[in-house]
Design a protein around this motif. Structure first.
Motif, short mmCIF file in Angstrom:
data_model
loop_
_atom_site.label_atom_id
_atom_site.label_comp_id
_atom_site.label_asym_id
_atom_site.label_seq_id
_atom_site.Cartn_x
_atom_site.Cartn_y
_atom_site.Cartn_z
N GLY A 1 -4.73 21.74 121.26
CA GLY A 1 -3.83 20.47 120.91
C GLY A 1 -2.64 20.67 122.04
O GLY A 1 -2.64 21.67 122.80
N MET A 2 -2.02 19.22 122.18
CA MET A 2 -1.02 19.41 123.21
C MET A 2 0.39 19.63 122.65
O MET A 2 0.56 18.94 121.56
N THR A 3 1.21 20.35 122.96
CA THR A 3 2.81 20.93 122.68
C THR A 3 3.44 20.37 123.73
O THR A 3 3.35 20.78 124.95
N ALA A 4 4.60 19.62 123.42
CA ALA A 4 5.61 19.10 124.70
C ALA A 4 6.77 19.79 124.62
O ALA A 4 7.39 20.00 123.40
N ILE A 5 7.41 20.26 125.25
CA ILE A 5 8.71 20.93 125.36
C ILE A 5 9.63 19.82 126.26
O ILE A 5 9.39 19.84 127.56
N VAL A 6 10.57 19.27 125.87
CA VAL A 6 11.38 18.30 126.48
C VAL A 6 12.70 18.70 126.33
O VAL A 6 13.14 19.02 125.36
N GLY A 7 13.39 18.50 127.10
CA GLY A 7 14.86 18.90 127.33
C GLY A 7 15.50 18.62 128.82
O GLY A 7 14.85 18.75 129.54
N GLU A 8 16.87 18.72 128.63
CA GLU A 8 17.46 18.33 130.10
C GLU A 8 17.62 19.41 130.97
O GLU A 8 17.18 20.70 130.41
#
Ligand SMILES: Nc1ncnc2c1ncn2[C@@H]1O[C@H](COP(=O)(O)OP(=O)(O)O)[C@@H](O)[C@H]1O
Ligand SMILES: [Mg+2]
Length: 212
Positions: free
Chosen positions: A44-51
């Motif tokens: 599966g796909m996991t996203a890490i999003v952040g500035e």
């Protein structure tokens, strides 16, 4: 926080990655990660999003074992990451960033470094997945040599090539750290569609400073 972490001798079994209560500092003063928990499932796909600057690439540094956290546990399939053999761990993991290195060799030889037995058909299939097949076909084919400063290929094309090379390496876990940051919208859409398909059978970690 040794610059050259030690490794063990164990092999990877399961591919679920867990960070538990991880605290990390580069300088021993400022915590870049503080009590972080993350789980990346086997598939599966996991996203890490952040500035920018929030510590996303630091997580990658820890996943590849370039740095060890001062506190907390990093486990792969329940085994402590530092107990794995580095060679074995890298046979399962591929990390691509926005500035992944391309060797001053032909396109084909760059692929062969990732997978010795790779065929031209496999290379073209991978190039198609990153929307680069046509460009390579029309600009020297697989014998095209990528020059040292890669000035015969654009930044975005180089990133797409790095992605294609990662795809033929056929690993179980892919980490893409801003790997499509310089890539045009049309190519990014093609790439994301293919990365999504890959995540049906593998673990894919996608890092971005913005939500796509
Ligand atoms: N190799 C390093 N040595 C010292 N400090 C670093 C290093 N890499 C990143 N940092 C610092 O750690 C913080 C998080 O950086 P980073 O993980 O690269 O963030 P992101 O990838 O989210 O932009 C920043 O303040 C950055 O300056
Ligand atoms: Mg980063």
């Amino acid at each position: 926080n040794a610059p050259d972490p030690e490794w063990g001798t164990e092999n990877v079994d399961g591919k679920e990655i867990k960070l538990e209560n991880v605290t990390f500092s580069y300088d021993g003063k400022r915590d870049v990660l503080k009590n972080v928990d993350m789980t990346f499932p086997e598939k599966g796909m996991t996203a890490i999003v952040g500035e920018s600057g929030c510590g996303k690439s630091t997580v990658v540094n820890i996943l590849v074992g370039a740095f060890r956290p001062q506190k907390g546990d990093v486990t792969v399939g329940g085994k402590q990451l530092e107990k794995l053999s580095r060679e074995n761990w890298y046979s399962h993991l591929s990390a691509v960033s926005y500035n992944t290195y391309i060797f001053n060799e032909s396109v084909r030889d760059n692929f062969k470094m990732a997978k010795e037995s790779v065929t031209d058909e496999e290379i073209y299939a991978a190039l198609e997945k990153v929307n680069l097949k046509e460009f390579i076909e029309e600009n020297g084919g697989l014998d095209k040599v990528i020059t040292e400063d890669a000035n015969n290929i654009s930044g975005g094309q180089k990133q797409r090539l790095a992605l294609a090379i990662a795809l033929v390496s056929d690993k179980d876990i892919y980490v893409f750290d801003e790997a499509t940051s310089n890539i045009d919208i049309d190519s990014e859409a093609v790439i994301m569609k293919n990365i999504k398909a890959i995540s049906e059978s593998k673990s894919v970690i996608v890092i971005s400073h913005r939500l796509a």
